[in-house]
Motif scaffolding. Structure first.
Motif, PDB file in Angstrom:
ATOM      1  N   GLN A   1       0.831  -1.204   0.000  1.00 30.80           N
ATOM      2  CA  GLN A   1       0.000   0.000   0.000  1.00 30.80           C
ATOM      3  C   GLN A   1       0.868   1.258   0.000  1.00 30.80           C
ATOM      4  N   GLN A   2       1.991   1.232   0.744  1.00 29.53           N
ATOM      5  CA  GLN A   2       2.843   2.407   0.850  1.00 29.53           C
ATOM      6  C   GLN A   2       3.606   2.684  -0.441  1.00 29.53           C
ATOM      7  N   LEU A   3       4.053   1.646  -1.108  1.00 25.74           N
ATOM      8  CA  LEU A   3       4.862   1.807  -2.310  1.00 25.74           C
ATOM      9  C   LEU A   3       4.297   0.987  -3.469  1.00 25.74           C
ATOM     10  N   PRO A   4       3.094   1.321  -3.918  1.00 25.76           N
ATOM     11  CA  PRO A   4       2.532   0.605  -5.066  1.00 25.76           C
ATOM     12  C   PRO A   4       3.392   0.819  -6.299  1.00 25.76           C
TER      13      PRO A   4
ATOM     14  N   VAL B   1      13.474  -4.848  -5.066  1.00 22.87           N
ATOM     15  CA  VAL B   1      14.754  -4.131  -5.110  1.00 22.87           C
ATOM     16  C   VAL B   1      14.554  -2.656  -4.776  1.00 22.87           C
ATOM     17  N   GLU B   2      13.544  -2.044  -5.387  1.00 21.77           N
ATOM     18  CA  GLU B   2      13.298  -0.626  -5.144  1.00 21.77           C
ATOM     19  C   GLU B   2      12.886  -0.381  -3.698  1.00 21.77           C
ATOM     20  N   LYS B   3      12.051  -1.259  -3.151  1.00 25.92           N
ATOM     21  CA  LYS B   3      11.629  -1.108  -1.758  1.00 25.92           C
ATOM     22  C   LYS B   3      12.822  -1.185  -0.815  1.00 25.92           C
ATOM     23  N   LYS B   4      13.730  -2.103  -1.102  1.00 26.41           N
ATOM     24  CA  LYS B   4      14.918  -2.249  -0.262  1.00 26.41           C
ATOM     25  C   LYS B   4      15.773  -0.994  -0.329  1.00 26.41           C
ATOM     26  N   LYS B   5      15.870  -0.414  -1.508  1.00 25.96           N
ATOM     27  CA  LYS B   5      16.657   0.809  -1.663  1.00 25.96           C
ATOM     28  C   LYS B   5      16.002   1.987  -0.947  1.00 25.96           C
ATOM     29  N   VAL B   6      14.674   2.042  -0.953  1.00 26.82           N
ATOM     30  CA  VAL B   6      13.974   3.093  -0.215  1.00 26.82           C
ATOM     31  C   VAL B   6      14.273   2.958   1.277  1.00 26.82           C
ATOM     32  N   THR B   7      14.266   1.724   1.770  1.00 23.20           N
ATOM     33  CA  THR B   7      14.589   1.477   3.177  1.00 23.20           C
ATOM     34  C   THR B   7      16.011   1.923   3.494  1.00 23.20           C
ATOM     35  N   SER B   8      16.938   1.617   2.593  1.00 23.40           N
ATOM     36  CA  SER B   8      18.333   2.027   2.786  1.00 23.40           C
ATOM     37  C   SER B   8      18.465   3.542   2.762  1.00 23.40           C
ATOM     38  N   LEU B   9      17.724   4.176   1.846  1.00 19.20           N
ATOM     39  CA  LEU B   9      17.763   5.635   1.750  1.00 19.20           C
ATOM     40  C   LEU B   9      17.225   6.268   3.018  1.00 19.20           C
TER      41      LEU B   9
ATOM     42  N   MET C   1       7.756   9.914  -1.017  1.00 22.23           N
ATOM     43  CA  MET C   1       8.622  11.055  -1.308  1.00 22.23           C
ATOM     44  C   MET C   1      10.062  10.597  -1.499  1.00 22.23           C
ATOM     45  N   LEU C   2      10.519   9.732  -0.613  1.00 24.55           N
ATOM     46  CA  LEU C   2      11.876   9.224  -0.743  1.00 24.55           C
ATOM     47  C   LEU C   2      12.047   8.468  -2.057  1.00 24.55           C
ATOM     48  N   ARG C   3      11.013   7.740  -2.457  1.00 22.78           N
ATOM     49  CA  ARG C   3      11.098   6.994  -3.714  1.00 22.78           C
ATOM     50  C   ARG C   3      11.242   7.931  -4.904  1.00 22.78           C
ATOM     51  N   ARG C   4      10.567   9.074  -4.872  1.00 21.61           N
ATOM     52  CA  ARG C   4      10.692  10.030  -5.982  1.00 21.61           C
ATOM     53  C   ARG C   4      12.127  10.528  -6.108  1.00 21.61           C
TER      54      ARG C   4
END
Length: 303
Positions: free
Chosen positions: A64-67, A72-80, A98-101
């Motif tokens: 729901q948070q990162l549709p 891989v992208e979710k893991k990178k968002v967590t790292s960021l 926002m971090l994903r953008r």
């Protein structure tokens, strides 16, 4: 994510419609009661543990948070997030979208995205100290009546219309222009429905001439768009483009990053209405372009 303790056990509150809490309190998930026992048999004869429920809840919430994000992208968002929160506590106040953008704007390079985001936080504190730009701070820019916001495209992206020929380099003040851009972008972001992160722009250059050419101003606006509001622009239509504008465009184009370049579309006059109608319903298209929606000055638009 909020938590509660159930007789010594830590149970996640995922805030999902498929999860609800019993008066015990215990967690109910698709037919499972999870309480103080750690695991409970279901009507099918199998068992489920608190850990399994927690894991399932977290996976559902992540979706729901990162549709649209893969693992891989979710893991990178967590790292960021971990990286920026260590350097600036204010990062804890922003969501993963926002971090994903910022991450996508740097092609999933965590280090580069971190630098971009931390720079943004510092910029926001100085450029928008009150948290918003008031109309009293941009009186001159608003008086030109050059920007309009109304309607949504077929993807639910708010539409902004910019009449470039109403901007004159000779009577603009750079700091006010920058505040005006922030004001517009904040307005657009506020109008975005849940699940939408981008906006659509129609840049009308009808009547544009050398008196309107403002390379320094354009580049300042572009810097704000790309580095302070990354991945917010969905598509930009350039319409009624005069030949002389292409000289300015050759300069501007050099400062566009790869992702942004792909979002600009030059539309020929003969294809204008048909092209716009591909992405914008007639009911949402401005009247002057063959639609049914009147233009609304940006300061009069509502969320």
């Amino acid at each position: 994510m909020a938590t509660q303790t159930c007789r010594g056990q830590r149970v996640l509150h995922p805030s999902l419609s498929s999860l609800r809490f019993s008066p015990c309190p215990s967690l109910y998930l698709h037919g499972w009661w999870v309480g103080s026992l750690g695991s409970v048999p279901s009507h099918t004869g199998s068992t489920i543990t608190v850990d399994r429920v927690s894991q399932a809840a977290m996976e559902l919430e992540d979706n729901q948070q990162l549709p649209g994000s893969d693992a891989v992208e979710k893991k990178k968002v967590t790292s960021l997030r971990a990286l920026v929160e260590r350097q600036d506590p204010a990062a804890k106040e922003v969501d993963d979208l926002m971090l994903r953008r910022f991450l996508r704007a740097r092609n999933l390079d965590v280090e580069k995205a971190s630098a971009l985001f931390l720079n943004y936080l510092e910029w926001r504190c100085t450029a928008v100290p009150n948290g918003f730009i008031s109309e009293t701070e941009i009186k001159n820019e608003l008086s030109h009546k050059e920007v309009f916001t109304q309607g949504f495209d077929k993807l639910g992206r708010p539409i902004v219309v910019y009449h470039a020929a109403k901007h004159f380099c000779s009577n603009r003040e750079m700091d006010e222009l920058k505040r005006f851009v922030v004001y517009i972008l904040d307005k657009l972001c506020a109008r975005m429905p849940t699940g939408q992160e981008k906006f659509t722009c129609i840049s009308d250059l009808n009547g544009w001439g050398y008196a309107n050419c403002d390379i320094r101003g354009y580049l300042a606006c572009l810097d704000i768009l790309q580095n302070r509001y990354p991945e917010r622009l969905g598509k930009a239509y350039l319409i009624h483009v005069p030949y002389i504008f292409m000289k300015a465009w050759k300069i501007i184009y050099q400062f566009l990053d790869k992702n942004t370049k792909e979002k600009f579309i030059f539309v020929e006059n003969k294809d204008l209405k048909a092209t716009l109608l591909e992405d914008i319903d007639e009911s949402q298209l401005p009247e002057m372009y063959g639609g049914k929606m009147p233009l609304v000055p940006v300061e009069e638009s509502t969320e």
